[in-house]
Design a protein around this motif. Structure first.
Motif, PDB file in Angstrom:
ATOM      1  N   HIS A   1      59.688 -30.351 -22.633  1.00 32.54           N
ATOM      2  CA  HIS A   1      59.621 -30.911 -23.980  1.00 32.54           C
ATOM      3  C   HIS A   1      58.360 -30.410 -24.678  1.00 32.54           C
ATOM      4  CE1 HIS A   1      59.756 -33.796 -27.284  1.00 32.54           C
ATOM      5  NE2 HIS A   1      60.996 -34.088 -26.909  1.00 32.54           N
ATOM      6  N   PRO A   2      58.467 -29.870 -25.892  1.00 31.16           N
ATOM      7  CA  PRO A   2      57.266 -29.288 -26.531  1.00 31.16           C
ATOM      8  C   PRO A   2      56.205 -30.310 -26.866  1.00 31.16           C
ATOM      9  CG  PRO A   2      59.144 -29.320 -28.061  1.00 31.16           C
ATOM     10  CD  PRO A   2      59.675 -29.697 -26.718  1.00 31.16           C
ATOM     11  N   ARG A   3      56.572 -31.564 -27.122  1.00 25.58           N
ATOM     12  CA  ARG A   3      55.566 -32.553 -27.507  1.00 25.58           C
ATOM     13  C   ARG A   3      54.634 -32.906 -26.355  1.00 25.58           C
ATOM     14  NH1 ARG A   3      58.464 -37.146 -31.374  1.00 25.58           N
ATOM     15  NH2 ARG A   3      59.008 -35.742 -33.105  1.00 25.58           N
ATOM     16  N   LEU A   4      55.107 -32.805 -25.118  1.00 29.14           N
ATOM     17  CA  LEU A   4      54.251 -33.125 -23.982  1.00 29.14           C
ATOM     18  C   LEU A   4      53.159 -32.088 -23.811  1.00 29.14           C
ATOM     19  CD1 LEU A   4      56.857 -34.373 -21.341  1.00 29.14           C
ATOM     20  CD2 LEU A   4      55.233 -35.729 -22.652  1.00 29.14           C
ATOM     21  N   ASN A   5      53.451 -30.830 -24.087  1.00 27.13           N
ATOM     22  CA  ASN A   5      52.436 -29.779 -23.979  1.00 27.13           C
ATOM     23  C   ASN A   5      51.412 -29.852 -25.099  1.00 27.13           C
ATOM     24  OD1 ASN A   5      53.431 -28.495 -21.630  1.00 27.13           O
ATOM     25  ND2 ASN A   5      55.047 -27.547 -22.838  1.00 27.13           N
ATOM     26  N   GLN A   6      51.775 -30.476 -26.230  1.00 26.30           N
ATOM     27  CA  GLN A   6      50.889 -30.544 -27.387  1.00 26.30           C
ATOM     28  C   GLN A   6      50.414 -31.964 -27.650  1.00 26.30           C
ATOM     29  OE1 GLN A   6      53.108 -28.859 -30.623  1.00 26.30           O
ATOM     30  NE2 GLN A   6      53.411 -26.884 -29.606  1.00 26.30           N
ATOM     31  N   SER A   7      50.451 -32.828 -26.630  1.00 27.80           N
ATOM     32  CA  SER A   7      50.078 -34.222 -26.800  1.00 27.80           C
ATOM     33  C   SER A   7      48.560 -34.377 -26.760  1.00 27.80           C
ATOM     34  CB  SER A   7      50.734 -35.068 -25.698  1.00 27.80           C
ATOM     35  OG  SER A   7      50.377 -34.572 -24.423  1.00 27.80           O
TER      36      SER A   7
ATOM     37  N   GLU B   1      44.772 -35.677 -25.369  1.00 22.03           N
ATOM     38  CA  GLU B   1      44.088 -35.227 -24.157  1.00 22.03           C
ATOM     39  C   GLU B   1      44.463 -36.064 -22.943  1.00 22.03           C
ATOM     40  OE1 GLU B   1      39.526 -34.382 -22.600  1.00 22.03           O
ATOM     41  OE2 GLU B   1      39.914 -35.174 -24.603  1.00 22.03           O
ATOM     42  N   ILE B   2      44.513 -37.391 -23.088  1.00 20.86           N
ATOM     43  CA  ILE B   2      44.808 -38.247 -21.935  1.00 20.86           C
ATOM     44  C   ILE B   2      46.240 -38.029 -21.468  1.00 20.86           C
ATOM     45  CG2 ILE B   2      45.022 -40.628 -21.179  1.00 20.86           C
ATOM     46  CD1 ILE B   2      42.760 -41.384 -22.999  1.00 20.86           C
ATOM     47  N   MET B   3      47.178 -37.985 -22.408  1.00 22.76           N
ATOM     48  CA  MET B   3      48.567 -37.763 -22.023  1.00 22.76           C
ATOM     49  C   MET B   3      48.767 -36.374 -21.438  1.00 22.76           C
ATOM     50  SD  MET B   3      51.350 -39.335 -21.780  1.00 22.76           S
ATOM     51  CE  MET B   3      53.012 -38.871 -21.281  1.00 22.76           C
TER      52      MET B   3
ATOM     53  N   MET C   1      46.584 -34.787 -19.709  1.00 22.90           N
ATOM     54  CA  MET C   1      46.028 -34.837 -18.361  1.00 22.90           C
ATOM     55  C   MET C   1      47.054 -35.393 -17.383  1.00 22.90           C
ATOM     56  SD  MET C   1      42.606 -36.848 -17.085  1.00 22.90           S
ATOM     57  CE  MET C   1      43.331 -38.428 -17.563  1.00 22.90           C
ATOM     58  N   PHE C   2      47.753 -36.460 -17.775  1.00 22.18           N
ATOM     59  CA  PHE C   2      48.830 -36.987 -16.939  1.00 22.18           C
ATOM     60  C   PHE C   2      49.945 -35.957 -16.758  1.00 22.18           C
ATOM     61  CE2 PHE C   2      47.286 -41.313 -18.320  1.00 22.18           C
ATOM     62  CZ  PHE C   2      46.897 -41.704 -17.053  1.00 22.18           C
ATOM     63  N   PHE C   3      50.250 -35.231 -17.825  1.00 21.62           N
ATOM     64  CA  PHE C   3      51.340 -34.253 -17.748  1.00 21.62           C
ATOM     65  C   PHE C   3      50.985 -33.106 -16.802  1.00 21.62           C
ATOM     66  CE2 PHE C   3      53.257 -30.293 -19.367  1.00 21.62           C
ATOM     67  CZ  PHE C   3      54.599 -30.607 -19.164  1.00 21.62           C
ATOM     68  N   ASN C   4      49.739 -32.634 -16.858  1.00 22.34           N
ATOM     69  CA  ASN C   4      49.339 -31.544 -15.972  1.00 22.34           C
ATOM     70  C   ASN C   4      49.341 -31.962 -14.507  1.00 22.34           C
ATOM     71  OD1 ASN C   4      48.997 -29.844 -18.174  1.00 22.34           O
ATOM     72  ND2 ASN C   4      46.831 -30.334 -18.399  1.00 22.34           N
ATOM     73  N   GLY C   5      49.115 -33.244 -14.243  1.00 19.63           N
ATOM     74  CA  GLY C   5      49.135 -33.733 -12.863  1.00 19.63           C
ATOM     75  C   GLY C   5      50.390 -34.492 -12.514  1.00 19.63           C
ATOM     76  N   ARG C   6      51.503 -34.129 -13.147  1.00 18.66           N
ATOM     77  CA  ARG C   6      52.748 -34.890 -12.963  1.00 18.66           C
ATOM     78  C   ARG C   6      53.261 -34.817 -11.522  1.00 18.66           C
ATOM     79  NH1 ARG C   6      53.352 -30.299 -15.721  1.00 18.66           N
ATOM     80  NH2 ARG C   6      54.971 -28.783 -15.166  1.00 18.66           N
ATOM     81  N   TYR C   7      53.122 -33.668 -10.867  1.00 17.66           N
ATOM     82  CA  TYR C   7      53.601 -33.560  -9.490  1.00 17.66           C
ATOM     83  C   TYR C   7      52.660 -34.276  -8.520  1.00 17.66           C
ATOM     84  CZ  TYR C   7      57.055 -30.189 -11.077  1.00 17.66           C
ATOM     85  OH  TYR C   7      58.109 -29.583 -11.712  1.00 17.66           O
TER      86      TYR C   7
END
Length: 774
Positions: free
Chosen positions: A434-440, A442-444, A446-452
């Motif tokens: 989803h494009p919005r998750l990559n452009q959210s 800073e805190i969100m 950070m969660f997205f980059n560490g999703r796994y």
């Protein structure tokens, strides 16, 4: 993806680039991202390098593109960002692109300048009309006076004698009218009174609506003023004061006919300006819309071109200045792709002599390259935050994939909390494109980059929650308890037998607040719970004491296994770097110390669990006391240090210090793993307190108001669970798990003194317009 156990094997390659093909070859290398360039001109300043002129040209193009992006954003025109990245422009198209952009910039600046000038004139004319409309009510005309004089409305303190005297002296009545900012009115009036000594009369009126300032564009409240004065000297002073206070002064008509004529002319000019301004804005928008179609590709192309020239500035020229020589670090597995990229660049430039490369031997330490994917990237970032691994040493990230979420789960063990975290991470994983998750924010992000990482942390927390039998601080009875209360209460025995066996009777049950189950009595303890902690411990008053003992011993066992594994991984480093003496003089003594002391501690813990039963548990010795006595009361006296110690030079001193540090470190590191017990206990107690203070209170209210009260109580319980137990406690466990890996685990084998491999890759360039404007 390459090996995650060690960094990839690197080699130093020398590139021979023909002057006519160097640009195209580096463009092909940048698209593939294969090599890291070495700077062969370190002693040459940036302003003296070969391609400094081309870099300045790229910076000029970036300035023009930043101006275009700024004007496009100001006009609220959407900027299309392409999904594909255009290649670097060929050299023959660079001058053409530069001429087009410069011509477009000049045209835009001229149109924008004309537009601003028209807009300023329009605002001034609008202010003039408002001023004429308001000042019309200030002064009443008298036909007895000459046309060049005006009389103010009759005031009680005015004297016609003063007026006639001034007229006989030849003084002329003058007017200054205009607009002034609302906040400057009081100071303006005081200044007029002090400078002109009362020989002026000022009249004010506030405009009904705020107007835009032609100079600043700010919408503010204005006051219309009319100043009458006698004499030219006072008139000069009034005009200078108006300039100091940035008043907008406009000509004041002397007659009603002149006022009417000026107002008609203003209306005509305003209509004309509206028409011209509208056409100018339409033309400007058309130009910007056309520019917006290609601005994305131009931004990417200029960035790539600038990066190419930066790399070319790191190359050296041969004596004939016809060939550029570059030195690059390249993975051995990508040498074939490197040759192919050079062939593609030579072919695109149409050169008759192709560029080529060869590898050269070196004793320098290469950079570290560990290829990752979207799953392993987060765990590798945790390790790299401590330090980039030395070249070809064992990479802890491979083992961190399992040990990190597991140690986190030991501190965060709760089935319910872990399942909520798992669902949140699973939602991020399923929507990772989803494009919005990559452009959210800073805190969100950070969660997205560490999703796994969150996914495994939640999954492991579900497992440890089942072991602890904790689900939102409550136990779950899945297989039936192994303890029987009825076996403690038997009416078939005589009173003497009941007293001797410690059984319960009516008097014991009636007069004792706390009853104790005795596992030595047949039928009381029927066997261990199949998975995890028996749910009956949730009702026990000594539940905390039992869990303390269990989790403390478990933390020590896990910590010693974790550190021993780190020492064993150090052996693989010594074998790879061919330092066999380190195996016998460092790793083996470390293992012996670890296993003989703390390995023996694990043996005593397991031995006590297996040997002592419920009948003999009361005579079981304390492991802590036994372990302390092993050092304080040894079986035989130890001999002192031999004579001459510390006289064997610096090498022996270093080894002794290292040994002492390791021995003390093992003790402190083992104690450090007790944070697994402490944080697990804290998490369980916080969860229990939250349940007791909220949900239990709501459930104990009577049915009349209980249903109405239970809804807000459950909502508050959910909010506090998320923010306190999931986010705050989760962050605390996350940080402690990082500390256990960095300090207690990685220092046994990981140096982390390397440099990261940073390839020349166009994928590392930012393509966001916000970066260009900034």
């Amino acid at each position: 993806m390459g090996s995650l156990f060690r960094s990839e094997t690197m080699c130093l390659a020398q590139l021979f680039l023909q002057s006519g093909t160097a640009y195209e070859c580096l463009s092909a290398l940048g698209e593939k991202g294969l090599v890291q360039f070495r700077d062969l001109n370190q002693n040459v300043s940036s302003f003296q390098r070969k391609f400094v002129g081309e870099v300045k040209r790229c910076e000029e193009l970036e300035r023009i593109l930043a101006y275009l992006v700024q004007e496009i954003n100001r006009a609220d025109i959407p900027l299309p960002e392409g999904e594909t990245s255009p290649p670097a422009p060929p050299l023959k198209q660079v001058l053409e692109m530069q001429e087009q952009l410069q011509k477009l910039e000049v045209e835009l600046r001229e149109v924008t300048k004309n537009k601003e000038k028209l807009r300023k004139n329009l605002l001034e004319l609008i202010e003039y009309t408002h001023m004429l409309r308001v000042t019309k009510t200030f002064v009443k005309r008298n036909v007895e006076f000459e046309p060049t004089y005006e009389e103010f409305p009759p005031l009680e303190n005015d004297s016609l004698l003063d007026y006639s005297c001034m007229q006989r002296l030849g003084a002329k009545l003058g007017f200054v009218s205009g607009l002034i900012n609302q906040g400057k009115v009081e100071a303006f009036e005081k200044m007029l009174w002090r400078v002109c000594k009362g020989y002026t009369i000022v009249t004010y009126a506030e405009l009904d609506e705020p107007l835009e300032d032609p100079e600043t564009g700010e919408v503010i409240k204005w006051y219309v003023f009319l100043i009458s004065f006698w004499g030219e000297q006072i008139g000069h002073k009034v005009k200078k004061i108006c300039d100091c206070y940035h008043c907008h002064v406009y000509p004041y008509p002397n007659t009603a006919e002149e006022r009417k004529e000026i107002q008609e002319g203003l209306n005509t000019r305003i209509q004309d300006l509206y028409t011209v301004l509208h056409k100018t804005e339409d033309y400007l928008r058309q130009v910007l819309c056309k520019a917006a179609e290609s601005v994305y590709s131009h931004v990417i192309q200029v960035k790539k071109m600038k990066a190419i020239y930066h790399m070319l500035n790191m190359c050296s020229f041969d004596v004939t200045n016809k060939c550029l020589i570059a030195e690059v670090w390249c993975p051995e597995a990508d040498l074939h792709e490197l040759r192919r990229a050079l062939e593609e660049g030579s072919r695109e430039s149409g050169a008759t002599i192709p560029s080529f490369m060869n590898t050269i031997p070196t004793k320098e330490t290469p950079p570290t390259l560990i290829r990752t994917n979207k799953f392993t990237e987060g765990f590798q970032n945790i390790v790299d935050a401590y330090g980039v691994g030395s070249y070809r040493e064992v990479n802890p990230a491979l083992f961190t994939i399992i040990t990190f979420p597991f140690l986190f789960a030991v501190m965060f063990g709760d089935f319910g909390h872990g399942f909520v975290m798992f669902l949140f991470a699973l939602l991020l994983v399923l929507n990772e494109n989803h494009p919005r998750l990559n452009q959210s924010q800073e805190i969100m992000r950070m969660f997205f980059n560490g999703r796994y990482i969150l996914l495994l942390m939640g999954l492991f927390s579900v497992y440890t929650g089942l072991i602890y039998n904790d689900c939102f601080s409550k136990s779950v009875n899945l297989f039936g308890s192994g303890w029987s209360v009825s076996a403690m209460y038997s009416s078939s025995h005589t009173p003497a037998e009941q007293k001797k066996m410690g059984l319960w009777n009516d008097s014991v049950v009636r007069h004792n607040r706390v009853l104790q189950l005795d596992p030595s009595i047949p039928g009381v303890f029927q066997g261990p719970y199949p998975l995890g902690i028996d749910p009956i411990w949730n009702l026990a008053t000594n539940r905390l004491t039992f869990l303390n003992s269990f989790k403390m011993k478990m933390s020590v066992i896990l910590g010693i296994i974790h550190m021993t594994f780190g020492v064993i991984l150090g052996i693989f480093n010594h074998l790879h770097f061919r330092k066999k003496f380190n195996i016998y003089l460092v790793s083996v003594p470390e293992l012996l110390f670890m296993l003989c002391i703390f390995g023996y501690l694990i043996f005593m813990i397991v031995y006590k669990w297996l040997v002592y039963s419920a009948e003999t548990s009361r005579v079981a010795p304390s492991i802590l006391i036994e372990f302390i006595n092993m050092f304080l009361f040894p079986a035989s006296e130890t001999n002192g240090l031999y004579s001459g110690q510390f006289n064997f030079g610096e090498i022996l001193m270093t080894q002794v210090i290292h040994s002492i540090e390791y021995c003390l470190g093992c003790i402190s590191n083992t104690a450090s793993y007790l944070r697994l017990w402490a944080l697990s206990l804290a998490h369980a107690q916080l969860s229990d307190v939250l349940w007791t203070m909220l949900v239990r209170v709501g459930l104990r209210v009577d049915t009349t108001y209980g249903v109405l009260l239970l809804l807000p109580v459950i909502a508050l319980f959910a909010v506090l669970t998320i923010f306190i137990l999931l986010i705050m406690e989760g962050l605390s466990a996350f940080l402690h798990a990082i500390r256990l890996h960095w300090v207690e685990f990685q220092n046994k084998f990981y140096v982390g003194a390397g440099t990261k491999f940073v390839p020349f890759s166009f994928r590392l360039l930012s393509s966001k317009f916000s970066d260009d404007v900034a």
